[in-house]
Design a protein around this motif. Sequence first.
Motif, PDB file in Angstrom:
ATOM      1  N   ARG A  15      53.739  39.226  42.812  1.00 34.17           N
ATOM      2  CA  ARG A  15      53.207  38.503  41.678  1.00 34.17           C
ATOM      3  C   ARG A  15      52.489  39.498  40.779  1.00 34.17           C
ATOM      4  O   ARG A  15      52.099  40.568  41.225  1.00 34.17           O
ATOM      5  CB  ARG A  15      52.249  37.373  42.106  1.00 34.17           C
ATOM      6  N   ILE A  16      52.300  39.146  39.539  1.00 35.66           N
ATOM      7  CA  ILE A  16      51.741  40.116  38.593  1.00 35.66           C
ATOM      8  C   ILE A  16      50.241  39.952  38.388  1.00 35.66           C
ATOM      9  O   ILE A  16      49.609  40.719  37.710  1.00 35.66           O
ATOM     10  CB  ILE A  16      52.477  40.014  37.239  1.00 35.66           C
ATOM     11  N   SER A  17      49.607  38.944  38.973  1.00 38.15           N
ATOM     12  CA  SER A  17      48.174  38.739  38.810  1.00 38.15           C
ATOM     13  C   SER A  17      47.419  39.991  39.221  1.00 38.15           C
ATOM     14  O   SER A  17      47.624  40.533  40.292  1.00 38.15           O
ATOM     15  CB  SER A  17      47.707  37.562  39.658  1.00 38.15           C
ATOM     16  N   GLY A  18      46.517  40.442  38.341  1.00 33.98           N
ATOM     17  CA  GLY A  18      45.788  41.670  38.603  1.00 33.98           C
ATOM     18  C   GLY A  18      46.496  42.887  38.060  1.00 33.98           C
ATOM     19  O   GLY A  18      45.940  43.960  38.009  1.00 33.98           O
ATOM     20  N   ASP A  27      41.722  34.188  31.665  1.00 30.11           N
ATOM     21  CA  ASP A  27      41.799  35.636  31.658  1.00 30.11           C
ATOM     22  C   ASP A  27      42.647  36.148  30.501  1.00 30.11           C
ATOM     23  O   ASP A  27      43.477  35.429  29.941  1.00 30.11           O
ATOM     24  CB  ASP A  27      42.378  36.146  32.982  1.00 30.11           C
ATOM     25  N   ASP A  28      42.436  37.426  30.174  1.00 23.10           N
ATOM     26  CA  ASP A  28      43.227  38.073  29.145  1.00 23.10           C
ATOM     27  C   ASP A  28      44.612  38.432  29.683  1.00 23.10           C
ATOM     28  O   ASP A  28      44.813  38.537  30.893  1.00 23.10           O
ATOM     29  CB  ASP A  28      42.528  39.355  28.677  1.00 23.10           C
ATOM     30  N   ILE A  29      45.551  38.630  28.767  1.00 18.84           N
ATOM     31  CA  ILE A  29      46.879  39.108  29.139  1.00 18.84           C
ATOM     32  C   ILE A  29      46.941  40.588  28.809  1.00 18.84           C
ATOM     33  O   ILE A  29      46.816  40.981  27.647  1.00 18.84           O
ATOM     34  CB  ILE A  29      47.981  38.347  28.378  1.00 18.84           C
ATOM     35  N   VAL A  30      47.090  41.427  29.824  1.00 17.43           N
ATOM     36  CA  VAL A  30      47.158  42.871  29.638  1.00 17.43           C
ATOM     37  C   VAL A  30      48.211  43.426  30.580  1.00 17.43           C
ATOM     38  O   VAL A  30      48.041  43.413  31.804  1.00 17.43           O
ATOM     39  CB  VAL A  30      45.797  43.549  29.921  1.00 17.43           C
ATOM     40  N   ASP A  31      49.334  43.881  30.019  1.00 11.37           N
ATOM     41  CA  ASP A  31      50.346  44.586  30.783  1.00 11.37           C
ATOM     42  C   ASP A  31      50.960  45.634  29.867  1.00 11.37           C
ATOM     43  O   ASP A  31      50.578  45.729  28.696  1.00 11.37           O
ATOM     44  CB  ASP A  31      51.387  43.623  31.367  1.00 11.37           C
ATOM     45  N   TYR A  45      36.668  43.817  29.267  1.00 10.76           N
ATOM     46  CA  TYR A  45      36.981  45.018  30.030  1.00 10.76           C
ATOM     47  C   TYR A  45      36.315  45.041  31.395  1.00 10.76           C
ATOM     48  O   TYR A  45      36.838  45.659  32.334  1.00 10.76           O
ATOM     49  CB  TYR A  45      36.616  46.260  29.216  1.00 10.76           C
ATOM     50  N   ASP A  46      35.176  44.372  31.544  1.00 10.43           N
ATOM     51  CA  ASP A  46      34.562  44.276  32.871  1.00 10.43           C
ATOM     52  C   ASP A  46      35.471  43.510  33.830  1.00 10.43           C
ATOM     53  O   ASP A  46      35.622  43.879  35.001  1.00 10.43           O
ATOM     54  CB  ASP A  46      33.194  43.584  32.781  1.00 10.43           C
ATOM     55  N   LYS A  47      36.101  42.445  33.321  1.00 12.53           N
ATOM     56  CA  LYS A  47      37.047  41.705  34.147  1.00 12.53           C
ATOM     57  C   LYS A  47      38.267  42.552  34.479  1.00 12.53           C
ATOM     58  O   LYS A  47      38.799  42.486  35.594  1.00 12.53           O
ATOM     59  CB  LYS A  47      37.480  40.420  33.445  1.00 12.53           C
ATOM     60  N   LEU A  48      38.725  43.350  33.516  1.00 13.09           N
ATOM     61  CA  LEU A  48      39.884  44.205  33.770  1.00 13.09           C
ATOM     62  C   LEU A  48      39.595  45.218  34.874  1.00 13.09           C
ATOM     63  O   LEU A  48      40.437  45.484  35.728  1.00 13.09           O
ATOM     64  CB  LEU A  48      40.296  44.940  32.501  1.00 13.09           C
ATOM     65  N   ILE A  49      38.409  45.797  34.847  1.00  8.16           N
ATOM     66  CA  ILE A  49      38.027  46.754  35.890  1.00  8.16           C
ATOM     67  C   ILE A  49      38.099  46.089  37.261  1.00  8.16           C
ATOM     68  O   ILE A  49      38.632  46.655  38.228  1.00  8.16           O
ATOM     69  CB  ILE A  49      36.617  47.304  35.627  1.00  8.16           C
ATOM     70  N   LYS A  50      37.595  44.866  37.336  1.00  8.30           N
ATOM     71  CA  LYS A  50      37.610  44.150  38.612  1.00  8.30           C
ATOM     72  C   LYS A  50      39.033  43.796  39.019  1.00  8.30           C
ATOM     73  O   LYS A  50      39.426  43.967  40.177  1.00  8.30           O
ATOM     74  CB  LYS A  50      36.755  42.881  38.496  1.00  8.30           C
ATOM     75  N   ARG A  51      39.827  43.297  38.065  1.00  3.49           N
ATOM     76  CA  ARG A  51      41.198  42.897  38.369  1.00  3.49           C
ATOM     77  C   ARG A  51      42.064  44.084  38.751  1.00  3.49           C
ATOM     78  O   ARG A  51      42.896  44.008  39.664  1.00  3.49           O
ATOM     79  CB  ARG A  51      41.824  42.176  37.164  1.00  3.49           C
ATOM     80  N   PHE A  52      41.888  45.209  38.056  1.00  2.32           N
ATOM     81  CA  PHE A  52      42.738  46.370  38.296  1.00  2.32           C
ATOM     82  C   PHE A  52      42.233  47.239  39.439  1.00  2.32           C
ATOM     83  O   PHE A  52      42.949  48.105  39.922  1.00  2.32           O
ATOM     84  CB  PHE A  52      42.836  47.212  37.021  1.00  2.32           C
ATOM     85  N   GLY A  53      40.987  47.035  39.850  1.00  2.00           N
ATOM     86  CA  GLY A  53      40.461  47.804  40.971  1.00  2.00           C
ATOM     87  C   GLY A  53      40.116  49.240  40.636  1.00  2.00           C
ATOM     88  O   GLY A  53      40.151  50.109  41.509  1.00  2.00           O
TER      89      GLY A  53
END
Length: 415
Positions: A15-18, A27-31, A45-53
């Motif tokens: 799945r593509i989540s994260g 959530d934002d859409i970033v791919d 961007y704080d959420k992106l850091i958490k989602r992307f690890g």
Amino acid sequence: MAESKLEDQLANQARISGDGAPSDEDDDIVDPWNVAGKADTGIDYDKLIKRFGCERISPELIARLEKVTGQTAHPLLRRGMFFSHRDLLHIITRKEQNKPFYLYTGRGPSSRAMHVGHMVPFMFTKWLQDAFDVPLVIQLTDDEKFLWKNISIEESMMLARENAKDIISVGFDMEKTFIFSDFSYIGQCPQFYQNIALVSRSVTFNQARGCFGFGDSDCIGKIHFPSIQAAPCLATSFPHIFKNRKDIPCLIPCAIDQDPYFRMTRDVAPRLGYLKPALMHSTFFPALQGAQSKMSASDENSAIFVTDTAAQIKKKINKFAFSGGKASVEEHREFGGNCDIDVSYQYLRFFCPDDDKLEEIRQNYTSGKMLTGELKAILIAELQKMVADLQLRRAKITEQEVDEFMRPRPLKFNY
């Protein structure tokens, strides 16, 4: 969760989540192909850091980088536009120990002229190259644009060469920089294709679908492409530079939407006997219409291009740049403007070199002392000068100079 476990989990979940798509509707859409944030606040961007690890670049890490390079941090780093990383500390430690590494970044040539948002990572990469004094490889993914856009191979290769001229105009050192087109280099270097094959055999379709969200109707070229973007992370892809050494990692400055490619690569590289690539992620350069999306080369009114005239720059900023000012002069004088959403101020954060001047502008606009028209005028002057300088340097670039940048050859470095 340890980063290695996180990467294994991301690489194996179908799945593509994260990895770009939102895990919920808030959530934002970033791919690598789509960027969209909430209309009022833009990308979180704080959420992106958490989602992307990944990890936020801390003041302590910036101070250590300054110490090892002897250089004051670039404004894009000081002001948080390059905001997160993977293994940057390892790269700084290698520099302290005089161990080798190289820089790797790239461009997907989808238009004849690049816009100023495209130039941001290259301007920062130029600073990194000078500060670290290391070789740099720049990948032009003309094959990617052929697969994703409705253009011919010949057109995509032409765009790659035109974009190479824009990139060279930033001022890279030819003795330390190799620029290559995928379509051309695969035929020139068997080791590059061999590494592509090694990576592609190490990633299953389910893993690729999990990282990138590929569907049943996507052509197999798209599914294979991530292995092509991964291969430059392996030093043996450049035998004319690094011989057969597998112990030289790379540092990749890029926008954070490119991170899925390299999370996949970080999972694969150790299994192939290579060190993991390190990354520095930038925020997105916002469209003129606001921070909910990034500049797009397909919409000329969303972007300032490096080919724009002074008059075009002035017209675009005055007409399209989203304002954080109030509805009337009286209201603005009383309540002030909002720099967090004002595009002109956000652009100045990228391009105004003087920290004191930028802070004065922020205070004056926030207090209402400065009006939106005055703020736009400052930005217009800054962009007109920057674009004119790029155009002047680009006009001097010869076809022979482009050929030399793109010729496989040894580079100059001290290890």
